[in-house]
Motif scaffolding. Structure first.
Motif, mmCIF file in Angstrom:
data_model
loop_
_atom_site.group_PDB
_atom_site.id
_atom_site.type_symbol
_atom_site.label_atom_id
_atom_site.label_comp_id
_atom_site.label_asym_id
_atom_site.label_seq_id
_atom_site.Cartn_x
_atom_site.Cartn_y
_atom_site.Cartn_z
ATOM 1 N N LEU A 11 0.837 -1.212 0.000
ATOM 2 C CA LEU A 11 0.000 0.000 0.000
ATOM 3 C C LEU A 11 0.868 1.257 0.000
ATOM 4 O O LEU A 11 0.582 2.221 -0.706
ATOM 5 C CB LEU A 11 -0.926 0.011 1.220
ATOM 6 C CG LEU A 11 -2.013 -1.068 1.290
ATOM 7 C CD1 LEU A 11 -2.808 -0.929 2.590
ATOM 8 C CD2 LEU A 11 -2.960 -0.983 0.097
ATOM 9 N N LEU A 12 1.943 1.233 0.799
ATOM 10 C CA LEU A 12 2.833 2.396 0.874
ATOM 11 C C LEU A 12 3.490 2.665 -0.473
ATOM 12 O O LEU A 12 3.549 3.805 -0.941
ATOM 13 C CB LEU A 12 3.908 2.174 1.948
ATOM 14 C CG LEU A 12 3.445 2.289 3.407
ATOM 15 C CD1 LEU A 12 4.505 1.768 4.360
ATOM 16 C CD2 LEU A 12 3.092 3.736 3.755
ATOM 17 N N ARG A 13 3.974 1.605 -1.106
ATOM 18 C CA ARG A 13 4.626 1.757 -2.407
ATOM 19 C C ARG A 13 3.666 2.396 -3.410
ATOM 20 O O ARG A 13 4.030 3.322 -4.137
ATOM 21 C CB ARG A 13 5.095 0.382 -2.916
ATOM 22 C CG ARG A 13 5.834 0.434 -4.253
ATOM 23 C CD ARG A 13 6.093 -0.970 -4.796
ATOM 24 N NE ARG A 13 7.076 -1.697 -4.003
ATOM 25 C CZ ARG A 13 8.394 -1.581 -4.139
ATOM 26 N NH1 ARG A 13 8.892 -0.767 -5.040
ATOM 27 N NH2 ARG A 13 9.214 -2.274 -3.388
ATOM 28 N N ALA A 14 2.409 1.888 -3.397
ATOM 29 C CA ALA A 14 1.410 2.433 -4.320
ATOM 30 C C ALA A 14 1.133 3.912 -4.032
ATOM 31 O O ALA A 14 0.743 4.663 -4.920
ATOM 32 C CB ALA A 14 0.115 1.624 -4.231
ATOM 33 N N ALA A 15 1.344 4.316 -2.773
ATOM 34 C CA ALA A 15 1.114 5.718 -2.399
ATOM 35 C C ALA A 15 2.365 6.573 -2.607
ATOM 36 O O ALA A 15 2.397 7.728 -2.199
ATOM 37 C CB ALA A 15 0.662 5.788 -0.940
ATOM 38 N N GLY A 16 3.395 5.984 -3.201
ATOM 39 C CA GLY A 16 4.602 6.742 -3.511
ATOM 40 C C GLY A 16 5.599 6.846 -2.369
ATOM 41 O O GLY A 16 6.536 7.646 -2.427
ATOM 42 N N VAL A 17 5.411 6.042 -1.334
ATOM 43 C CA VAL A 17 6.347 6.046 -0.199
ATOM 44 C C VAL A 17 7.447 5.019 -0.483
ATOM 45 O O VAL A 17 7.141 3.865 -0.839
ATOM 46 C CB VAL A 17 5.617 5.691 1.119
ATOM 47 C CG1 VAL A 17 6.602 5.650 2.279
ATOM 48 C CG2 VAL A 17 4.493 6.687 1.391
ATOM 49 N N ALA A 18 8.715 5.426 -0.322
ATOM 50 C CA ALA A 18 9.830 4.533 -0.668
ATOM 51 C C ALA A 18 9.937 3.371 0.313
ATOM 52 O O ALA A 18 9.984 3.568 1.527
ATOM 53 C CB ALA A 18 11.128 5.331 -0.678
ATOM 54 N N VAL A 19 9.953 2.151 -0.233
ATOM 55 C CA VAL A 19 10.173 0.937 0.559
ATOM 56 C C VAL A 19 11.210 0.093 -0.184
ATOM 57 O O VAL A 19 11.373 0.230 -1.399
ATOM 58 C CB VAL A 19 8.869 0.122 0.747
ATOM 59 C CG1 VAL A 19 7.837 0.900 1.546
ATOM 60 C CG2 VAL A 19 8.269 -0.286 -0.595
ATOM 61 N N PRO A 20 11.941 -0.800 0.511
ATOM 62 C CA PRO A 20 12.915 -1.649 -0.183
ATOM 63 C C PRO A 20 12.203 -2.611 -1.143
ATOM 64 O O PRO A 20 11.019 -2.888 -0.989
ATOM 65 C CB PRO A 20 13.584 -2.434 0.958
ATOM 66 C CG PRO A 20 13.241 -1.699 2.212
ATOM 67 C CD PRO A 20 11.927 -1.038 1.964
ATOM 68 N N GLN A 21 12.948 -3.138 -2.110
ATOM 69 C CA GLN A 21 12.411 -4.175 -2.991
ATOM 70 C C GLN A 21 12.185 -5.431 -2.168
ATOM 71 O O GLN A 21 13.040 -5.797 -1.353
ATOM 72 C CB GLN A 21 13.414 -4.502 -4.107
ATOM 73 C CG GLN A 21 13.662 -3.356 -5.076
ATOM 74 C CD GLN A 21 12.443 -3.023 -5.911
ATOM 75 O OE1 GLN A 21 11.631 -3.889 -6.211
ATOM 76 N NE2 GLN A 21 12.299 -1.753 -6.255
ATOM 77 N N GLY A 22 11.047 -6.099 -2.379
ATOM 78 C CA GLY A 22 10.783 -7.307 -1.612
ATOM 79 C C GLY A 22 9.868 -8.252 -2.364
ATOM 80 O O GLY A 22 9.148 -7.831 -3.272
ATOM 81 N N VAL A 23 9.917 -9.537 -1.990
ATOM 82 C CA VAL A 23 9.122 -10.564 -2.658
ATOM 83 C C VAL A 23 8.495 -11.456 -1.586
ATOM 84 O O VAL A 23 9.155 -11.831 -0.616
ATOM 85 C CB VAL A 23 10.012 -11.433 -3.584
ATOM 86 C CG1 VAL A 23 9.179 -12.500 -4.292
ATOM 87 C CG2 VAL A 23 10.737 -10.561 -4.613
ATOM 88 N N VAL A 24 7.217 -11.789 -1.783
ATOM 89 C CA VAL A 24 6.523 -12.669 -0.839
ATOM 90 C C VAL A 24 6.870 -14.123 -1.165
ATOM 91 O O VAL A 24 6.918 -14.509 -2.336
ATOM 92 C CB VAL A 24 4.997 -12.456 -0.932
ATOM 93 C CG1 VAL A 24 4.249 -13.446 -0.045
ATOM 94 C CG2 VAL A 24 4.640 -11.022 -0.556
ATOM 95 N N ALA A 25 7.121 -14.941 -0.125
ATOM 96 C CA ALA A 25 7.427 -16.358 -0.336
ATOM 97 C C ALA A 25 6.597 -17.208 0.610
ATOM 98 O O ALA A 25 6.530 -16.921 1.806
ATOM 99 C CB ALA A 25 8.914 -16.612 -0.095
ATOM 100 N N ARG A 26 5.977 -18.245 0.048
ATOM 101 C CA ARG A 26 5.168 -19.124 0.902
ATOM 102 C C ARG A 26 5.741 -20.542 0.965
ATOM 103 O O ARG A 26 5.212 -21.394 1.676
ATOM 104 C CB ARG A 26 3.712 -19.134 0.422
ATOM 105 C CG ARG A 26 3.031 -17.784 0.659
ATOM 106 C CD ARG A 26 1.515 -17.824 0.507
ATOM 107 N NE ARG A 26 0.936 -16.568 0.973
ATOM 108 C CZ ARG A 26 0.857 -15.454 0.238
ATOM 109 N NH1 ARG A 26 1.301 -15.443 -1.006
ATOM 110 N NH2 ARG A 26 0.328 -14.351 0.740
ATOM 111 N N THR A 27 6.835 -20.787 0.207
ATOM 112 C CA THR A 27 7.549 -22.065 0.317
ATOM 113 C C THR A 27 9.046 -21.743 0.372
ATOM 114 O O THR A 27 9.465 -20.632 0.024
ATOM 115 C CB THR A 27 7.306 -22.971 -0.919
ATOM 116 O OG1 THR A 27 7.892 -22.322 -2.073
ATOM 117 C CG2 THR A 27 5.831 -23.218 -1.174
ATOM 118 N N ALA A 28 9.846 -22.742 0.784
ATOM 119 C CA ALA A 28 11.296 -22.540 0.875
ATOM 120 C C ALA A 28 11.878 -22.275 -0.515
ATOM 121 O O ALA A 28 12.782 -21.448 -0.683
ATOM 122 C CB ALA A 28 11.953 -23.763 1.519
#
Lengths: 395, 299
Positions: A11-28
């Protein structure tokens, strides 16, 4: 309502707030792929649960494993993820039972120059939002407030106009940021304040807020709580709700239109009105008992709601006695008693029940209770009710 | 004497065609008719789009301004649903209503911030939202409280809670104390009128001889009230704070009733009021007794 860190960052990224690059993971395997796709030599694997204190938290099944770890290869990401996913993380905020981790967030590692704190809340007395910043990133703000309040900066801003750039610069200079970081803050801070207002947040907390070696301000963590009363206009936020993070009995109660909070005592309470419900808990405690819950059936509860309220209270195996405290205003006492007697029949009581009634149609209600032949203990006032329920418990 | 509600009070209901708006307007009209026979206190209502109709004898208008012009009302009771309620309050202020009593529960905080900003330029007084309303026993009630538990008398009540106020009024009745006026300021984090503003009114009201303040966990309004009491209130006072056993971080029904960041606990509020000379009852069962002790100067 709360959401996960990775959801807040989306949500923050979509609002133009800088966040680090990240990826969601649900398995190893996904965690390993995430490391590779981020393309760096360093990443952070973070357990996604609503409770804080994850970095210091440990897993029940893997006592050596922490809830947030730094990794330097895809293989390391995979191994850590395998020890985290499906296991139970216990942190200072989860309680001893912990929370099962089913989602990880893998984020790029950053070259961090400064760690700061950022929080936004509504200041009730001032009647507006306030941006709070502190020099001490990573530390609980309450702790900083207690030990070094001079390290905390507060900047109230207008909910409609937002935070002005000069206010952002004022904070940035006070925090001793360099020229590049001041320019970054001038963009970052107004945007996150706008996010807080636009999304009807009750709290937005970035701890730590970091400044990288090249002067960029980013949200390294993100904790966002929304005003439940405003969710009707944020369908996108409602879609992010994770029911597995909430107390099942509280969810069930909310679905029935009841306000319920589970506590650890053994005297269940059913009350009308939030203030009276809180007071009834206090009353029980003052007389040597421990309340098992807060439960407000509201001003216009019907029979189905009262029945469901009893079911929720009695489903808690700690409950050894129940106190009903009703001050009938617009809600008539005889209606409550009729609902109560029906519920008594449907739910099946195996613990003592003390009932204190006052207000509209109370005489009729008392007669109905008496005539029912049920072993219900009647009380005349608050003190009498508390004494009787504690005595019933110890009998 | 009394505060806020007097014999010159004339009320319209915003949201009068809704279920609770109509039900409570009827109850309020009945109560006022008993107190002031032959006088119309509740003179109509507003629902945009339903102007020109009547509902159970209440004329309905499209706007608050029109309702005020045609009925002479100076007060609005608001039952408009939460998504539209802030707008309704601002409309009442724009129409020049002297008193606006907002009963509605569940208004977003951001909406209330805008309302508060809008009211800064206005002479209107807002009570609530998320409150039971205001009653001057023997004159009129504007709200959802049962009229009969409030007896005319000399105690002013200021409270964040509904049923707990009924409990307090009932306990006062048992020790022979009635009320000048009872005011519910509401359980939301942002409200229209503070404890301090009402303390000032009760202190200045010759019909009020003692004041009962009922607070709850969350925020620091009770502590601010305690500071004010120390230097400005000379009338005897009693108090109670709900939520002594509430766990931190959990919202206890009312949107404003939450202990956050270690602040807003019942213990600190009780200590502040006690230090200001208020007779604080640790038990909700002792509110009436505490008020009686304060009135008799027994602390």
């Amino acid at each position: 309502m709360k959401i996960h860190e990775y959801q807040a960052k989306q949500l923050l990224r979509a609002a133009g707030v800088a966040v680090p690059q990240g990826v969601v993971a649900r398995t190893a395997d996904e965690a390993a792929q995430a490391f590779t796709s981020l393309g760096g030599s360093l990443a952070v694997v973070k357990s996604q649960i609503h409770a804080g204190g994850r970095g210091k938290g440990r897993f029940v099944e893997q006592p050596e494993q922490r809830g947030v770890v730094l990794v330097r290869s895809a293989e390391e990401a995979q191994q850590n993820a395998a020890r985290m996913l499906g296991n139970t993380l216990v942190t200072i905020q989860t309680g001893a039972a912990g929370k099962q981790v089913s989602t990880l967030f893998v984020e790029q590692g950053l070259k961090i120059a400064r760690e700061l704190y950022l929080g936004i809340v509504v200041d009730r007395e001032a009647g507006g939002p306030v941006l709070i910043m502190s020099f001490e990133g990573g530390m609980e703000i309450e702790e900083v407030a207690a030990h070094s309040p001079e390290k905390i900066l507060k900047e109230p801003f207008d909910a409609v106009a937002g935070l002005y750039p000069y206010q952002a610069r004022k904070l940035a200079y006070a925090l001793g940021l360099d020229a590049a970081a001041v320019r970054s803050a001038e963009k970052f801070l107004p945007k996150i304040c706008r996010f807080f207002v636009d999304y009807d947040c009750s709290m937005t907390e970035i701890n730590p807020l970091v400044v990288t070696e090249d002067g960029q301000m980013l949200a390294l963590d993100a904790k966002v709580t929304f005003d439940d009363n405003a969710l009707f206009r944020h369908k996108d936020v409602v879609a992010l709700r994770d029911l597995s993070e909430e107390e099942p009995a509280e969810v069930r109660a909310a679905d029935t239109g009841l306000s319920y909070v589970k506590l650890n005592g053994n005297i269940g309470c059913l009350v009308n009105g939030a203030g009276l419900a809180m007071s009834t808990m206090d009353l029980i405690k003052l007389h040597g008992g421990e309340p098992a819950n807060f439960l407000d059936v509201g001003g216009g509860a019907d029979e189905d709601q009262v029945t469901e309220a009893f079911r929720i209270i009695l489903a808690d195996s700690n409950v050894k006695a129940v106190l009903v405290n009703i001050f009938g205003g617009i809600m008539r006492c005889d209606i409550i008693v009729s609902a109560l007697l029906n519920a008594y029949e449907k739910v099946g009581f195996n613990v003592p029940l003390v009932v204190r009634l006052e207000g509209t149609n109370v005489e009729k209600a008392r007669e109905m209770l008496q005539a029912s032949g049920r072993p219900i203990i009647a009380a005349t006032d608050l003190t009498d009710a508390a004494q009787k329920v504690v005595r019933a418990l110890n009998a | 004497m009394s505060i806020l509600v007097s014999k010159s009070t004339r009320v319209i209901t915003q949201g009068i065609t809704g279920n609770s708006g109509l039900f409570h307007s009827q109850k309020c009209r009945e109560y006022a008719a008993e107190c002031q026979p032959g006088v119309d206190v509740f003179v109509g209502g507003v629902t945009p789009g339903k102007g020109g109709t009547t509902v159970d004898g209440f004329p309905v208008f499209n706007s608050v301004r029109e309702a005020r012009e045609k009925t002479g009302a100076n007060t609005s009771m608001v039952f408009v649903p939460p998504p539209f309620c802030a707008d309704a309050i601002l409309e009442a202020a724009d129409a020049g209503m002297e008193l606006i009593v907002a009963i509605t529960e569940g208004i977003p905080v951001m909406d209330m911030l805008r309302v508060r900003r809008g009211l800064e330029k206005s002479t209107s007084r807002l009570i609530g939202p998320n409150c039971p309303g205001v009653i001057t026993p023997g004159i009129a009630k504007i709200g959802i409280m049962p009229g009969y538990i409030h007896k005319p008398g000399t105690i002013g009540i200021i409270s964040k809670s509904g049923t707990l106020t009924y409990e307090a009024a009932w306990q006062l009745g048992r020790v022979g104390l009635g009320q000048s006026t009872a005011v519910g300021i509401g359980g939301d984090p942002i409200n229209g009128t503070s404890y301090i503003e009402l303390l000032k009114m009760f202190q200045d009201d010759p019909g009020t001889e003692g004041i009962l303040l009922i607070g709850e966990i969350g925020g620091s309004a009770e502590q601010a009230a305690a500071e004010y009491i120390k230097s400005h209130v000379t009338k005897p006072m009693a108090g109670f704070i709900a939520g002594q056993t509430a766990p931190p971080g959990k919202r206890m029904g009312h949107a404003g009733a939450i202990i956050s960041g270690g602040g807003g606990t019942a213990a600190e509020k009780m200590a502040a009021l006690t230090a200001a000379g208020v007779v604080v009852s640790p038990s909700p069962g002792g509110m009436g007794e505490a008020m009686l002790r304060a009135m008799q100067g027994r602390g």
